[in-house]
Design a protein around this motif. Structure first.
Motif, PDB file in Angstrom:
ATOM      1  N   UNK A 282       0.814  -1.062  -0.039  1.00 47.59           N
ATOM      2  CA  UNK A 282      -0.001  -0.174   0.045  1.00 47.59           C
ATOM      3  C   UNK A 282       0.947   1.444   0.085  1.00 47.59           C
ATOM      4  N   UNK A 283       0.397   2.257  -0.582  1.00 54.01           N
ATOM      5  CA  UNK A 283       1.001   3.519  -0.546  1.00 54.01           C
ATOM      6  C   UNK A 283      -0.047   4.511  -0.422  1.00 54.01           C
ATOM      7  N   UNK A 284       0.105   5.375   0.795  1.00 52.18           N
ATOM      8  CA  UNK A 284      -0.739   6.481   0.986  1.00 52.18           C
ATOM      9  C   UNK A 284      -0.168   7.787   0.895  1.00 52.18           C
TER      10      UNK A 284
ATOM     11  N   UNK B  99       2.747  -9.459 -15.512  1.00 54.38           N
ATOM     12  CA  UNK B  99       1.605  -9.514 -15.943  1.00 54.38           C
ATOM     13  C   UNK B  99       1.013 -10.993 -15.709  1.00 54.38           C
ATOM     14  N   UNK B 100      -0.408 -10.786 -15.183  1.00 53.46           N
ATOM     15  CA  UNK B 100      -1.153 -12.057 -14.712  1.00 53.46           C
ATOM     16  C   UNK B 100      -0.803 -12.392 -13.444  1.00 53.46           C
ATOM     17  N   UNK B 101       0.199 -11.952 -12.581  1.00 58.12           N
ATOM     18  CA  UNK B 101       0.489 -12.294 -11.296  1.00 58.12           C
ATOM     19  C   UNK B 101       0.227 -10.958 -10.264  1.00 58.12           C
ATOM     20  N   UNK B 102       0.532  -9.807 -10.675  1.00 60.53           N
ATOM     21  CA  UNK B 102       0.471  -8.327 -10.107  1.00 60.53           C
ATOM     22  C   UNK B 102      -0.795  -7.867 -10.482  1.00 60.53           C
ATOM     23  N   UNK B 103      -1.386  -7.142  -9.595  1.00 60.14           N
ATOM     24  CA  UNK B 103      -2.306  -6.165  -9.842  1.00 60.14           C
ATOM     25  C   UNK B 103      -2.336  -4.964  -8.993  1.00 60.14           C
ATOM     26  N   UNK B 104      -2.253  -3.881  -9.719  1.00 62.59           N
ATOM     27  CA  UNK B 104      -2.543  -2.393  -9.141  1.00 62.59           C
ATOM     28  C   UNK B 104      -3.728  -1.986  -9.343  1.00 62.59           C
ATOM     29  N   UNK B 105      -4.117  -1.252  -8.072  1.00 64.05           N
ATOM     30  CA  UNK B 105      -5.412  -0.541  -8.087  1.00 64.05           C
ATOM     31  C   UNK B 105      -5.217   0.626  -7.262  1.00 64.05           C
ATOM     32  N   UNK B 106      -6.219   1.344  -7.130  1.00 58.82           N
ATOM     33  CA  UNK B 106      -6.006   2.720  -6.402  1.00 58.82           C
ATOM     34  C   UNK B 106      -7.733   3.160  -5.943  1.00 58.82           C
ATOM     35  N   UNK B 107      -7.526   3.765  -4.649  1.00 63.78           N
ATOM     36  CA  UNK B 107      -8.737   4.196  -3.948  1.00 63.78           C
ATOM     37  C   UNK B 107      -8.461   5.887  -3.905  1.00 63.78           C
ATOM     38  N   UNK B 108      -9.079   6.517  -4.937  1.00 67.30           N
ATOM     39  CA  UNK B 108      -9.154   8.056  -4.860  1.00 67.30           C
ATOM     40  C   UNK B 108      -9.331   8.665  -3.886  1.00 67.30           C
ATOM     41  N   UNK B 109     -10.264   8.316  -3.295  1.00 64.42           N
ATOM     42  CA  UNK B 109     -11.059   8.924  -1.936  1.00 64.42           C
ATOM     43  C   UNK B 109      -9.768   8.834  -0.931  1.00 64.42           C
ATOM     44  N   UNK B 110      -8.933   8.101  -0.780  1.00 69.68           N
ATOM     45  CA  UNK B 110      -8.050   7.712   0.184  1.00 69.68           C
ATOM     46  C   UNK B 110      -6.460   8.047  -0.256  1.00 69.68           C
ATOM     47  N   UNK B 111      -6.605   8.602  -1.613  1.00 65.09           N
ATOM     48  CA  UNK B 111      -5.246   8.897  -2.156  1.00 65.09           C
ATOM     49  C   UNK B 111      -4.223   7.986  -1.999  1.00 65.09           C
ATOM     50  N   UNK B 112      -4.681   6.478  -2.087  1.00 63.15           N
ATOM     51  CA  UNK B 112      -3.810   5.298  -1.971  1.00 63.15           C
ATOM     52  C   UNK B 112      -3.805   4.587  -3.195  1.00 63.15           C
ATOM     53  N   UNK B 113      -2.809   3.898  -3.329  1.00 64.47           N
ATOM     54  CA  UNK B 113      -2.509   2.910  -4.377  1.00 64.47           C
ATOM     55  C   UNK B 113      -1.999   1.728  -3.883  1.00 64.47           C
ATOM     56  N   UNK B 114      -2.629   0.537  -4.498  1.00 65.19           N
ATOM     57  CA  UNK B 114      -2.221  -0.778  -3.841  1.00 65.19           C
ATOM     58  C   UNK B 114      -1.424  -1.460  -4.993  1.00 65.19           C
TER      59      UNK B 114
END
Length: 121
Positions: free
Chosen positions: A21-23, A64-79
């Protein structure tokens, strides 16, 4: 003060999973692209995955196929969800974000402090 704070690294066995996680915090108006990079000992830093504010993603071929990036814009966080981890995934992982701040109004590209991921039996 605007900063990126990472968490979630550690030691995992091959085939295991970790979630990073990165906030972002501070006087942030907006965040454009966010991403994860990694640097193994003796190697150059490389892009692992990136995501735009609209959710478009990009991955290194090696994850590819093993990692997945996502983000929560409301929390200014990327996973970064990392599955089926391999010893060659061992590296320091760094969060990166392109953002705009207020007071003063400016555009910044920031890096996190890094979190170590070790894949070993």
């Amino acid at each position: 003060q605007v900063q990126l704070v990472e968490s979630g690294g550690g030691l995992v066995q091959p085939g295991g999973s970790l979630r990073l996680s990165c906030a972002a915090s501070g006087n942030i108006i907006s965040i454009n692209n966010m991403g994860w990079y990694r640097q193994a000992p003796g190697k150059e830093r490389e892009l692992v995955a990136a995501i735009t504010s609209g959710g478009t993603t990009n991955y290194a071929d090696s994850v590819k196929g093993r990692f997945r990036i996502s983000r929560d814009n409301a929390k200014n966080t990327v996973y970064l969800q990392m599955n089926s981890l391999k010893p060659e995934d061992t590296a320091a992982y760094y969060c990166n974000a392109a953002l705009t701040t207020s007071a003063p109004y400016r555009y910044l590209v920031l890096w996190g402090q890094g979190t170590l991921v070790t894949v070993s039996s």
